[in-house]
Design an enzyme around this catalytic site. Structure first.
Site, short mmCIF file in Angstrom:
data_model
loop_
_atom_site.label_atom_id
_atom_site.label_comp_id
_atom_site.label_asym_id
_atom_site.label_seq_id
_atom_site.Cartn_x
_atom_site.Cartn_y
_atom_site.Cartn_z
N GLU A 59 -101.74 -50.80 23.41
CA GLU A 59 -100.89 -51.95 23.07
C GLU A 59 -100.05 -52.32 24.29
OE1 GLU A 59 -98.43 -50.65 19.79
OE2 GLU A 59 -97.37 -49.18 21.01
N ASP B 277 -89.38 -53.34 23.68
CA ASP B 277 -90.49 -54.24 24.07
C ASP B 277 -90.01 -55.39 24.95
OD1 ASP B 277 -91.90 -52.67 22.16
OD2 ASP B 277 -91.41 -54.09 20.57
O1 FUB Z 1 -91.94 -52.88 18.45
C1 FUB Z 1 -93.03 -52.75 17.57
C2 FUB Z 1 -94.22 -52.23 18.30
O2 FUB Z 1 -93.92 -50.98 18.90
C3 FUB Z 1 -94.69 -53.09 19.44
O3 FUB Z 1 -95.36 -54.23 19.03
C4 FUB Z 1 -95.50 -52.09 20.16
O4 FUB Z 1 -95.88 -52.48 21.45
C5 FUB Z 1 -94.59 -50.89 20.15
O5 FUB Z 1 -93.64 -50.93 21.17
#
Ligand code: FUB
Length: 342
Positions: A244, A13
């Site tokens: 996301e 991320d």
């Molecule tokens: O790293 C945890 C979660 O996985 C993140 O918040 C999402 O975007 C995904 O990458």
């Protein structure tokens, strides 16, 4: 294949920004915990953040070019947080200080977004005692408009990220968007579906001058339209709907909002002439990589544009043990973004 940029820890991320002529990277710090994999993301049980910085984005990487500034925040440093320090980001305020934004579950198991403040881009950061009022869900991405200096936070994530737990019956314009209407019956890998259902929008909020609170308007829907209909993307369009990993950047007078499509594993983008939209879907940036999640940031450095992202090459495919990578990103004459994927 593009090699991992960070090989000393499992990282994911990556939110990248240029401060003081260096690229600072604010990633999640993945770790093994033995928690069984599920579609709620419980196995992503991270407990601290490191900050990295570098000036060399072209492989082969010299380990001496990449500085690990060490642990800058831990779960136990955050009074309201219980677990799961997920994808962070950082911004510099008008006061010159640095603000680290991060999601974590509160003591009731509900994701909120916190802020921690430091005097340097590499921290250390001191967390505010409560989450940002009115914040909810995950994946905060900060954006300071280079032309106005106005600061925004973009956020949200489906399934384990709980965005679907804040629906209000009726049109999107009637959404409360203040984090008070958490509906636990929507917890887990669930989202709207079916004929006529509209995809859930990511959220944005303008930050006030403190950088630690939303302006009184609070969080709003960031509308993403399908170019062929001019209507919001349907919920069943999993190749294009927001899942996301929000990110915002600006090139010329165009705002690019990019995100992950989650279970179809694409990084895609939409464009607008305003940081608050409405946005129109523009295309794919990155095809699926090794591993379930895909999450990124885009930044200009020394006249070239870069896509930071992650895959699971370093762990040979373990979904929750990821590694940060970077590759150059290009624009055609119409402003469409593309990478040369290997
Ligand atoms: O790293 C945890 C979660 O996985 C993140 O918040 C999402 O975007 C995904 O990458």
């Amino acid at each position: 294949m593009t090699p991992p940029l960070i090989t000393t820890l499992y990282t994911a991320d990556p939110s990248a920004h240029v401060f003081n002529n260096r690229v600072y990277i604010y990633p999640s710090h993945d770790r093994e915990t033995g928690i069984a994999f599920n579609d709620n993301g419980d196995q992503y049980d991270m407990a601290d953040y490191h900050v990295f910085s570098t000036t060399n984005l072209d492989p082969p990487y010299d380990p001496a070019d990449l500085v690990d500034h060490g642990i800058v925040l831990r779960t136990e440093d955050v009074p309201w947080a219980s677990k799961q320090l997920w994808a962070p980001d950082a911004a510099q305020g008008r006061d010159g200080r640095f603000y680290l934004y991060f999601p974590a579950r509160d003591r009731a198991g509900i994701f909120r977004i916190g802020v921690a403040v430091g005097d340097a881009p590499e921290g250390p950061f001191a967390a505010d005692p409560e989450p940002i009022p009115g914040s909810f869900s995950i994946d905060p991405a900060s954006f300071v408009d280079p032309d106005t200096g106005d600061a925004y936070l973009y956020f949200g994530g489906l399934w384990g990220g709980q965005l679907q737990c804040y629906q209000t019956p009726g049109p999107a314009s009637s959404n409360k968007n203040d984090g008070t209407n958490f509906d636990a019956t929507w917890s887990g890998p669930k989202e709207p579906s079916g004929a006529g259902a509209q995809a859930l929008f990511p959220k944005y909020a303008k930050l006030d001058d403190s950088m630690r609170a939303f302006t009184p308007e609070g969080a709003q829907d960031l509308v993403i339209l399908a170019p062929e209909t001019g209507e919001p993307i349907p919920a069943d369009d999993h190749a294009r709907r927001f899942f996301e990993a929000a990110w915002m950047h600006k090139r010329g007078d165009t705002y690019y909002f990019s995100y992950s499509t989650g279970d179809t594993h694409y990084l895609v983008y939409a464009t607008a002439k305003s940081p608050t939209g409405p946005f129109t879907y523009g295309g794919r940036i990155l095809e699926p990589v090794l591993g379930w999640t895909t999450h990124h940031s885009i930044v200009e450095f020394q006249g070239r544009w870069w896509l930071f992202h992650h895959d699971c090459e370093l762990s040979k495919g373990v979904n929750h043990l990821r590694c940060v990578k970077v590759r150059e990103i290009f624009y055609d004459e119409d402003g469409k973004m593309f990478t040369k994927q290997d």
